[in-house]
Design an enzyme around this catalytic site. Structure first.
Site, PDB file in Angstrom:
ATOM      1  N   VAL A   1       0.820  -1.215   0.000  1.00  0.00           N
ATOM      2  CA  VAL A   1       0.000   0.000   0.000  1.00  0.00           C
ATOM      3  C   VAL A   1       0.855   1.268   0.000  1.00  0.00           C
ATOM      4  CG1 VAL A   1      -1.544   1.352   1.488  1.00  0.00           C
ATOM      5  CG2 VAL A   1      -2.092  -1.011   0.929  1.00  0.00           C
TER       6      VAL A   1
ATOM      7  N   PHE B   1      -8.351   1.098  -0.949  1.00  0.00           N
ATOM      8  CA  PHE B   1      -9.136   0.030  -1.580  1.00  0.00           C
ATOM      9  C   PHE B   1      -8.411  -0.627  -2.747  1.00  0.00           C
ATOM     10  CE2 PHE B   1     -12.126   2.901   0.460  1.00  0.00           C
ATOM     11  CZ  PHE B   1     -12.915   2.024   1.184  1.00  0.00           C
TER      12      PHE B   1
ATOM     13  N   ARG C   1      -6.434  -2.933  -5.316  1.00  0.00           N
ATOM     14  CA  ARG C   1      -6.282  -4.392  -5.420  1.00  0.00           C
ATOM     15  C   ARG C   1      -4.898  -4.694  -5.948  1.00  0.00           C
ATOM     16  NH1 ARG C   1     -10.640  -4.949  -9.868  1.00  0.00           N
ATOM     17  NH2 ARG C   1      -9.607  -2.991 -10.336  1.00  0.00           N
ATOM     18  N   GLU C   2      -4.204  -5.615  -5.287  1.00  0.00           N
ATOM     19  CA  GLU C   2      -2.895  -6.019  -5.810  1.00  0.00           C
ATOM     20  C   GLU C   2      -3.097  -6.563  -7.222  1.00  0.00           C
ATOM     21  OE1 GLU C   2      -1.124  -8.699  -2.987  1.00  0.00           O
ATOM     22  OE2 GLU C   2      -1.308  -7.226  -1.398  1.00  0.00           O
TER      23      GLU C   2
ATOM     24  N   PHE D   1     -17.001 -10.951  -8.501  1.00  0.00           N
ATOM     25  CA  PHE D   1     -16.835 -11.725  -7.260  1.00  0.00           C
ATOM     26  C   PHE D   1     -17.867 -12.852  -7.154  1.00  0.00           C
ATOM     27  CE2 PHE D   1     -14.007  -8.395  -6.548  1.00  0.00           C
ATOM     28  CZ  PHE D   1     -13.095  -8.817  -5.605  1.00  0.00           C
TER      29      PHE D   1
ATOM     30  N   GLY E   1     -13.929 -20.710  -6.731  1.00  0.00           N
ATOM     31  CA  GLY E   1     -12.516 -21.080  -6.786  1.00  0.00           C
ATOM     32  C   GLY E   1     -12.112 -21.727  -5.474  1.00  0.00           C
TER      33      GLY E   1
ATOM     34  N   CYS F   1      -5.882  -9.329   2.726  1.00  0.00           N
ATOM     35  CA  CYS F   1      -6.981  -8.536   3.302  1.00  0.00           C
ATOM     36  C   CYS F   1      -8.186  -9.344   3.770  1.00  0.00           C
ATOM     37  CB  CYS F   1      -7.427  -7.482   2.296  1.00  0.00           C
ATOM     38  SG  CYS F   1      -6.182  -6.221   2.031  1.00  0.00           S
TER      39      CYS F   1
ATOM     40  N   LYS G   1      -7.960 -11.587   7.066  1.00  0.00           N
ATOM     41  CA  LYS G   1      -7.730 -10.844   8.319  1.00  0.00           C
ATOM     42  C   LYS G   1      -8.843  -9.819   8.582  1.00  0.00           C
ATOM     43  CE  LYS G   1      -4.745  -6.944   7.060  1.00  0.00           C
ATOM     44  NZ  LYS G   1      -5.681  -5.887   7.455  1.00  0.00           N
TER      45      LYS G   1
ATOM     46  N   ARG H   1       0.403 -14.096   1.032  1.00  0.00           N
ATOM     47  CA  ARG H   1      -0.299 -14.104   2.319  1.00  0.00           C
ATOM     48  C   ARG H   1      -1.647 -14.827   2.225  1.00  0.00           C
ATOM     49  NH1 ARG H   1       0.718  -7.876   4.043  1.00  0.00           N
ATOM     50  NH2 ARG H   1       0.769  -7.641   1.772  1.00  0.00           N
TER      51      ARG H   1
HETATM   52  P1  NAD Z   1       3.051  -4.723   4.006  1.00  0.00           P
HETATM   53  O1  NAD Z   1       3.350  -5.714   5.047  1.00  0.00           O
HETATM   54  O2  NAD Z   1       3.283  -5.036   2.585  1.00  0.00           O
HETATM   55  O3  NAD Z   1       3.788  -3.347   4.326  1.00  0.00           O
HETATM   56  C1  NAD Z   1       3.944  -2.804   5.589  1.00  0.00           C
HETATM   57  C2  NAD Z   1       5.325  -2.170   5.657  1.00  0.00           C
HETATM   58  O4  NAD Z   1       5.418  -1.378   6.829  1.00  0.00           O
HETATM   59  C3  NAD Z   1       6.464  -3.169   5.740  1.00  0.00           C
HETATM   60  O5  NAD Z   1       7.379  -2.923   4.690  1.00  0.00           O
HETATM   61  C4  NAD Z   1       7.112  -2.909   7.103  1.00  0.00           C
HETATM   62  O6  NAD Z   1       8.493  -3.118   7.096  1.00  0.00           O
HETATM   63  C5  NAD Z   1       6.747  -1.457   7.306  1.00  0.00           C
HETATM   64  N1  NAD Z   1       6.754  -0.974   8.684  1.00  0.00           N
HETATM   65  C6  NAD Z   1       6.173  -1.501   9.778  1.00  0.00           C
HETATM   66  N2  NAD Z   1       6.352  -0.713  10.845  1.00  0.00           N
HETATM   67  C7  NAD Z   1       7.069   0.351  10.432  1.00  0.00           C
HETATM   68  C8  NAD Z   1       7.567   1.519  11.066  1.00  0.00           C
HETATM   69  N3  NAD Z   1       7.362   1.783  12.343  1.00  0.00           N
HETATM   70  N4  NAD Z   1       8.289   2.387  10.334  1.00  0.00           N
HETATM   71  C9  NAD Z   1       8.512   2.179   9.022  1.00  0.00           C
HETATM   72  N5  NAD Z   1       8.040   1.102   8.377  1.00  0.00           N
HETATM   73  C10 NAD Z   1       7.319   0.193   9.056  1.00  0.00           C
HETATM   74  O7  NAD Z   1       1.490  -4.375   4.217  1.00  0.00           O
HETATM   75  P2  NAD Z   1       0.454  -3.841   3.124  1.00  0.00           P
HETATM   76  O8  NAD Z   1      -0.076  -4.980   2.333  1.00  0.00           O
HETATM   77  O9  NAD Z   1       1.021  -2.667   2.420  1.00  0.00           O
HETATM   78  O10 NAD Z   1      -0.741  -3.366   4.072  1.00  0.00           O
HETATM   79  C11 NAD Z   1      -0.636  -2.217   4.868  1.00  0.00           C
HETATM   80  C12 NAD Z   1      -2.020  -1.864   5.373  1.00  0.00           C
HETATM   81  O11 NAD Z   1      -2.874  -1.547   4.269  1.00  0.00           O
HETATM   82  C13 NAD Z   1      -2.716  -2.994   6.130  1.00  0.00           C
HETATM   83  O12 NAD Z   1      -3.500  -2.429   7.151  1.00  0.00           O
HETATM   84  C14 NAD Z   1      -3.615  -3.608   5.075  1.00  0.00           C
HETATM   85  O13 NAD Z   1      -4.744  -4.232   5.621  1.00  0.00           O
HETATM   86  C15 NAD Z   1      -4.026  -2.385   4.273  1.00  0.00           C
HETATM   87  N6  NAD Z   1      -4.407  -2.666   2.876  1.00  0.00           N
HETATM   88  C16 NAD Z   1      -3.668  -3.552   2.140  1.00  0.00           C
HETATM   89  C17 NAD Z   1      -4.021  -3.786   0.826  1.00  0.00           C
HETATM   90  C18 NAD Z   1      -3.256  -4.758  -0.018  1.00  0.00           C
HETATM   91  O14 NAD Z   1      -3.754  -5.126  -1.085  1.00  0.00           O
HETATM   92  N7  NAD Z   1      -2.084  -5.203   0.376  1.00  0.00           N
HETATM   93  C19 NAD Z   1      -5.119  -3.104   0.260  1.00  0.00           C
HETATM   94  C20 NAD Z   1      -5.812  -2.199   1.038  1.00  0.00           C
HETATM   95  C21 NAD Z   1      -5.460  -1.971   2.358  1.00  0.00           C
END
Ligand code: NAD
Length: 429
Positions: free
Chosen positions: A11, A149, A151-152, A249, A253, A260, A263, A328
């Site tokens: 994100v 929001f 999507r990867e 959706f 599958g 997401c 969790k 994940r």
């Molecule tokens: P991620 O694990 O890919 O990235 C989190 C990053 O934060 C990591 O690189 C970690 O090293 C870093 N980090 C943690 N603590 C830190 C700190 N104190 N200082 C600096 N860096 C720090 O996670 P993500 O997939 O990007 O998700 C992040 C948030 O966004 C989550 O709450 C998730 O639910 C939400 N989200 C994710 C997606 C998705 O598709 N991945 C989509 C929407 C929302």
């Protein structure tokens, strides 16, 4: 504007890069030094289509910076985005907010002047209130919610053309600043939706839980179709054509996975539990999705015959969806160890390469080449719907005369498989 993204993961990196691309100056901070080193040497630590080029362009234009030095990044920025992970606490449904509060601690320690603090991480209702308290209710901090929001696999497009931008705050001034931040997207038609902070926090969980419910619903309908000789695709089409339902959706599958849905469904239940509201629909979605993992293993037994010892099983794709390297909660993480335990010989091919998640599993072999992976297969499990898996000539790919294809994504036509004399199984048809 000058922005600091705390957390340069899926994100933080994508939204930070895209904010730089619409003209802002962005400091992406991460405490993972290897990630930052990689980014500063011009490589993306994640696979996301189009991201590498966008990072390079904005890095060269000096609008995008990568650093581990949070104090400097905070000093230079006006708007701070918290983009750290919010996993479930081990063996519970509740959300681990320790990364969020650690970020808040650093903001408190290093910020001297006015800052807008934005939670982009998915956080339970009331987290904004807690952060505000943690920041000692200092007037210089305005805490707002702007859930993400994207999507990867489609993240850049989703940033540029979002269905909506949700911002939650009780401060009109902060909302105005956020609107300005997103103006280039709003000018191109993006809907800017505002609500209060708790409302924005809940929208994210409600949206994800609803999408997970849709997937789980059609997965259960697919089970019913398998028992009643109906093609689930007809049901998806017949249902999805109703605009009140919508066709997306509604494709069955394996159990849903990813960073997401698993969790966030659990997180939502724990938010309900805290205020004694029984979110029974979401609870049964979680249970049904868990059951599905076992159900598909049972189906493999049925397909291969009970004794799967020494059977060569090949996974095509292991990520939870195509166009990402994110592992994940992918269904493969559950299925592969279970098959290995029963002495099957499991190998896999994935377009995003070998996975560290399987490196400790003896007899789980990665092939960087699809031909070598499939050559001696008894069973091919089509796990992830990458484009490159959509028109394979399996009779050429597999050297054995008798092999089975289990298509978890319904990518192939049943009649065509019959014509080619391939033993073919799919989902709900
Ligand atoms: P991620 O694990 O890919 O990235 C989190 C990053 O934060 C990591 O690189 C970690 O090293 C870093 N980090 C943690 N603590 C830190 C700190 N104190 N200082 C600096 N860096 C720090 O996670 P993500 O997939 O990007 O998700 C992040 C948030 O966004 C989550 O709450 C998730 O639910 C939400 N989200 C994710 C997606 C998705 O598709 N991945 C989509 C929407 C929302």
């Amino acid at each position: 504007m000058k922005l600091c993204m705390i957390g340069t993961g899926y994100v933080g990196l994508v939204s930070g890069t895209c904010f730089a691309d619409i003209g802002h100056t962005v400091y992406c901070v991460d405490n993972d030094i290897n990630k930052i080193k990689k980014l500063n040497s011009g490589q993306s630590p994640i696979y996301e289509p189009g991201l590498d080029e966008l990072i390079k362009e904005n890095y060269r234009a000096k609008r995008l910076f990568f650093t581990t030095n949070i104090s400097e990044a905070l000093r230079k920025s006006d708007i701070i985005f918290i983009c750290v992970g919010t996993p479930n606490k081990k063996n519970t449904l509740s959300v681990d907010l320790s990364y969020v509060f650690y970020a808040a601690k650093e903001i408190l320690k290093f910020s001297k002047n006015k800052k807008i603090i934005v939670t982009k991480s998915t956080v339970p209702v009331g987290t904004g209130d807690l952060i505000e308290k943690y920041l000692k209710n200092q007037k210089k901090f305005t805490v707002i919610s702007n859930p993400e929001f994207l999507r990867e696999g489609e993240a850049i497009r989703d940033f540029r053309y979002p269905d909506r931008i949700v911002v939650g705050s009780n401060s009109l001034h902060a909302l105005k600043i956020m609107k300005n931040l997103y103006l280039p997207l709003i000018n191109k038609g993006a809907k800017f939706f505002t609500t209060n902070r708790r409302g924005a926090e809940l929208i994210k969980y409600a949206a994800n839980a609803f999408l997970a419910t849709k997937i789980t619903f059609i997965n259960e309908i697919a089970n019913l179709c398998e028992k009643t000789g109906i093609n689930v695709e007809d049901i998806s089409l017949g249902m999805g054509s109703d605009v009140r339902i919508g066709s997306r959706f509604l494709r069955p599958g394996p159990a849903y996975g990813g960073s997401c849905f698993p969790k966030d469904t659990k997180g939502l239940v724990s938010i309900g539990d805290k205020v004694k509201i029984d979110l029974s629909i979401v609870k049964s979605v979680i249970k049904s999705n868990e059951n599905r993992k076992y159900l598909l293993l049972k189906r493999i037994d049925h397909i291969l015959g009970k004794n799967i010892k020494n059977k060569k099983i090949v996974f095509l794709g292991v990520t939870f969806k195509p166009n990402t390297d994110d592992m994940r909660d992918a269904a493969s993480l559950f299925m592969i160890p279970k098959l290995l335990k029963r002495k099957a010989i499991v190998s896999y091919y994935d377009p995003t390469g070998e996975k560290k998640e399987f490196s400790k599993l003896k007899k789980c072999i990665f092939y960087p080449d699809i031909h070598n992976a499939c050559k001696n297969a008894d069973l091919i499990i089509l796990h992830t719907e990458w484009d490159e898996f959509k028109s394979l000539d399996f009779n050429k790919l597999v050297k054995k005369r008798k092999f089975i294809l289990y298509d978890l994504r319904n990518l192939y036509n049943i009649q065509e498989m019959k014509r080619k004399k391939i033993r073919y199984f799919s989902i709900g048809r």
